[in-house]
Design a protein around this motif. Structure first.
Motif, PDB file in Angstrom:
ATOM      1  N   ASP A 194       6.765   2.546  35.903  1.00 17.31           N
ATOM      2  CA  ASP A 194       5.993   2.713  37.137  1.00 17.31           C
ATOM      3  C   ASP A 194       5.760   1.354  37.763  1.00 17.31           C
ATOM      4  O   ASP A 194       5.358   0.401  37.069  1.00 17.31           O
ATOM      5  CB  ASP A 194       4.652   3.377  36.841  1.00 17.31           C
TER       6      ASP A 194
ATOM      7  N   VAL B 177       9.754   5.513  31.010  1.00 16.47           N
ATOM      8  CA  VAL B 177       9.492   5.620  32.441  1.00 16.47           C
ATOM      9  C   VAL B 177       8.823   4.333  32.896  1.00 16.47           C
ATOM     10  O   VAL B 177       7.856   3.882  32.273  1.00 16.47           O
ATOM     11  CB  VAL B 177       8.589   6.826  32.768  1.00 16.47           C
TER      12      VAL B 177
ATOM     13  N   ARG C  45      11.985   9.906  27.312  1.00 16.87           N
ATOM     14  CA  ARG C  45      12.701   8.683  27.687  1.00 16.87           C
ATOM     15  C   ARG C  45      11.732   7.737  28.390  1.00 16.87           C
ATOM     16  O   ARG C  45      10.722   8.173  28.972  1.00 16.87           O
ATOM     17  CB  ARG C  45      13.890   9.010  28.599  1.00 16.87           C
TER      18      ARG C  45
ATOM     19  N   ASP D 228       6.166   3.168  30.253  1.00 11.50           N
ATOM     20  CA  ASP D 228       5.568   4.284  29.527  1.00 11.50           C
ATOM     21  C   ASP D 228       6.579   4.872  28.567  1.00 11.50           C
ATOM     22  O   ASP D 228       7.630   5.388  28.977  1.00 11.50           O
ATOM     23  CB  ASP D 228       5.085   5.351  30.519  1.00 11.50           C
TER      24      ASP D 228
ATOM     25  N   GLY E   9       7.054   9.734  26.739  1.00 11.16           N
ATOM     26  CA  GLY E   9       7.879  10.916  26.948  1.00 11.16           C
ATOM     27  C   GLY E   9       9.199  10.832  26.205  1.00 11.16           C
ATOM     28  O   GLY E   9       9.425   9.943  25.377  1.00 11.16           O
TER      29      GLY E   9
END
Length: 533
Positions: A51, A49, A47, A42, A45
Motif C-alpha cells: 500500500d 500487498v 500474497r 502487508d 494474505g
C-alpha cells in the motif's frame, strides 16, 4: 573499544512545530511529495500487498469523513482493536485527523481486559474485525459509552461494515489543525503493578520519538529501508519505537501477524524480504534463540533495537551473531518512552548497560529523597520535565499523575545505577528488587545468568520471604524442548549461577514451569510469580 561519555543529553535533534498532527505527519506529508511511495508491505494474505502513502492517505480521509458522520468529535475516544496491518494504520490516522483520541488495543485482549479499558476511557466508537467485534459483544454489561462498532470484515447485525460506511463519502476532507500539545493517543500501562492506567499523550509524542529512532538506528533513513517489528502495533514499543517514526521518515513498514510467535516465520521473513531495521522485544529474541540457537539471518539488517524488558548480555551476544549487526537496548515507559538507549554503531554502548540519555531527554538516578545518586549507587531512574515524549497525565487519575513525579522528575519505578559517564544499568522494577541478607539484588543479572545455561529456555527471578535472610532468590525456569525438569537439573542450575555471580545471588529455590506469566506487551509478571510462593 572506547565508548564516548554521555552525561545528560537534553538538546533534541529537531524542534517540533507548534501545529502538528500524527495522522498527517505519517501519511499526508509523503502522499503530497511522493504518492506512489510504498508505506506498508502487508504479508497477512496469500500474497504480499504493498500500500502506498497516497492510497492510505485517501482511505484514511474517507474513513475520517465517515467517522465524523457517525458523530466522532475532537476529544472522543476511538478504540482501534486490530492486528498489524494497513487497516489498523488507516483507522488510527483517520481518528488523529479528526482530533479524536486513539485507544490502540492489542489483538490478544479478551473480553475482561476490553471491558475495563472501554469503561475507564469512555470509548464511544470501536474499529475492529469480526473476531474483535465478537469479543466486544461478549462484554457484559455492555460498555455504557460505546455507541458504534465498525468492522473491517463487513456488517453483522448492529456492527457496521467499514466498506459500507466509507462508500458513501465522496467529498474532500480537511484534517483538524491540531496543536502539538493536543491529546492524541492513550495507551494503557501493562498492569504489572495493579490495574492498568491510561497514559494520555499529545501529538508531540511522535515528533519526540523521531530523534531517538535516528540515534539508535545510525544512518537512518538511508536508501532502500524497510522496518519490521513483531510487537503489536497497539503497544508503545511497536507503535512508537518502530511503525509511526518509520512512516514519519518515509520508510515502509512490514505488517505480519500470526497466531503465537513463530520463529521459523521470522527467519523466513528476513530471508524473503529486505528488512533493514527492526525492533524486536527481548522476549521475542529469547524465543528465537531457544528455537534456533545456531540460526543466522541474512545480513541485510543494518540495526536492531530492543526494549520492554532487560535484554541481557547473553541475548545481546546471540542477536549479534544471528543478525550480523548489534542489538541495541532502548528504554522507556508507556508514560515517557525512548529516553535511554545504546547505539553500537556510534560507539555509544557499554557492556551490561542500557545506554545513556537519547537526544531530547534528561535522565538521572535518584535517591528516595529526590537527590541524585553517586556514580554506581542504586536508585530510581527518573526523567526531567519538560520532555518531548512525556505523557499529559493518567486518564481521570490526577492523584496517580501527581504521585508519578518528584518535583520536575518523573520517577519510573525502575531501579538502576548510573556511572560517571552517564551510562545507566537497569536493576529491575523497584518492587522487583530482592533484599537478601542485607543485599539489594536486581533480578536482571540473575536472569541473564540463568538463560546462559544450555537447559534453560526462559527464566525469571523473584524474592521469596525468608525468616532468616528477609528474602531468598527463587528462580522460575522454562526448560528447553526435550529437557526433563529434575531435582538434579535444579541443583546444576543453582551451581551454575553461584559460580558465575555470587553466593547471595544464586537461586536457593528453583521451580520448573511450562511458561512464564506475561503481560500483553511481553513483560514477565514477576508479581504473579511472587504470589505463587
Amino acid at each position: 573499544m572506547l565508548h564516548q561519555p554521555l552525561r545528560h543529553r537534553r538538546p533534541a535533534q529537531d524542534a517540533a512545530p507548534a501545529r502538528f498532527n500524527i495522522g498527517t505527519a505519517v501519511l499526508d506529508r509523503w502522499a503530497a511529495r511522493d504518492p506512489d511511495r510504498p508505506a506498508v508491505l502487508d504479508l497477512n494474505g496469500p500474497r504480499p500487498v504493498v500500500d502506498s502513502f497516497g492510497a492510505l492517505k485517501a482511505r484514511s480521509d474517507r474513513l475520517a469523513l465517515a467517522l465524523r458522520r457517525l458523530g466522532v468529535a475532537p476529544g472522543d475516544r476511538v478504540a482501534v482493536f486490530l492486528p498489524q496491518g494497513a487497516p489498523a494504520l488507516v483507522a488510527q490516522c483517520a481518528a488523529y485527523k479528526l482530533g479524536a483520541i486513539v485507544l490502540p488495543l492489542a489483538a490478544v485482549f479478551g473480553a475482561e481486559a476490553l471491558a475495563y479499558r472501554f469503561a475507564d476511557a469512555g470509548v464511544s466508537l470501536a474499529i475492529t474485525d469480526a473476531g474483535g467485534a465478537a469479543k466486544i459483544a461478549g462484554i457484559a454489561p455492555a460498555p455504557a459509552a460505546l455507541r458504534t462498532i465498525v468492522s473491517i470484515d463487513g456488517r453483522d447485525g448492529a456492527v457496521l461494515g467499514l466498506d459500507e460506511i466509507v462508500a458513501r463519502e465522496t467529498g474532500a476532507f480537511v484534517p483538524l489543525d491540531t496543536g502539538i500539545e493536543d491529546p492524541a493517543l492513550m495507551i494503557y500501562t501493562s498492569g504489572t503493578t495493579g490495574q492498568p492506567k491510561g497514559a494520555l499523550h499529545a501529538h508531540r509524542v511522535l515528533a519526540g520519538h523521531v530523534p531517538g529512532l535516528r540515534f539508535s538506528h545510525a544512518g537512518f533513513p538511508a536508501g532502500g529501508e524497510l522496518m519490521w517489528t513483531p510487537a503489536d502495533w497497539a503497544w508503545a514499543g511497536g507503535l512508537l519505537n518502530a511503525v509511526l517514526p518509520a512512516l514519519h521518515e518515509g520508510v515502509p513498514v512490514v505488517a505480519m501477524r500470526g497466531r503465537g510467535f513463530d520463529a521459523e516465520a521470522v527467519f523466513r521473513l528476513l530471508a524473503d524480504h529486505p528488512v533493514t531495521r527492526a525492533f524486536v522485544p527481548p522476549t521475542a529474541l529469547r524465543m528465537l534463540r531457544a528455537a534456533a540457537p545456531e540460526r543466522v539471518a541474512p545480513s541485510r539488517l543494518r540495526s536492531v533495537t530492543s526494549a520492554g524488558e532487560a535484554l541481557g548480555e547473553e541475548t545481546q551476544a546471540w542477536g549479534r551473531r544471528a543478525f550480523g549487526c548489534p542489538v541495541d537496548d532502548v528504554y522507556g515507559q508507556t508514560e515517557c518512552n525512548y529516553v535511554l538507549g545504546s547505539s553500537a554503531a556510534r560507539g555509544v554502548a557499554r557492556a551490561g548497560a542500557i545506554g545513556g540519555a537519547t537526544p531530547g531527554h534528561d535522565v538521572a538516578v535518584l535517591r528516595p529523597d529526590g537527590t541524585p545518586c553517586r556514580p554506581g549507587e542504586p536508585g530510581t531512574i527518573a526523567v526531567r520535565r519538560p520532555d518531548p515524549t512525556l505523557f499529559l497525565g493518567y486518564w481521570n487519575r490526577p492523584d496517580a499523575t501527581a504521585a508519578k513525579f518528584a518535583g520536575d522528575w518523573m520517577t519510573t519505578g525502575d531501579g538502576g545505577t548510573m556511572d560517571g559517564d552517564g551510562y545507566v544499568t537497569f536493576l529491575g522494577r523497584d518492587d522487583d528488587i530482592i533484599t537478601s541478607s542485607g543485599f539489594r539484588i536486581g533480578p536482571v543479572e540473575i536472569e541473564d545468568s540463568l538463560i546462559r545455561h544450555p537447559a534453560v529456555a526462559a527464566a525469571a527471578a523473584v524474592g521469596k520471604p525468608d525468616p532468616l535472610r528477609t528474602e531468598i532468590v527463587k528462580a522460575w525456569i522454562v526448560p528447553r524442548d526435550g529437557i526433563a525438569p529434575t531435582a538434579a537439573l535444579a541443583e546444576e542450575i543453582q551451581h551454575f549461577v553461584r559460580t558465575r555471580l555470587s553466593a547471595h545471588e544464586y537461586p536457593r529455590e528453583v521451580a520448573f514451569v511450562a511458561e512464564l506469566p506475561m503481560t500483553a506487551t511481553g513483560k514477565v509478571m514477576r508479581r504473579v510469580l511472587r504470589e505463587r510462593g
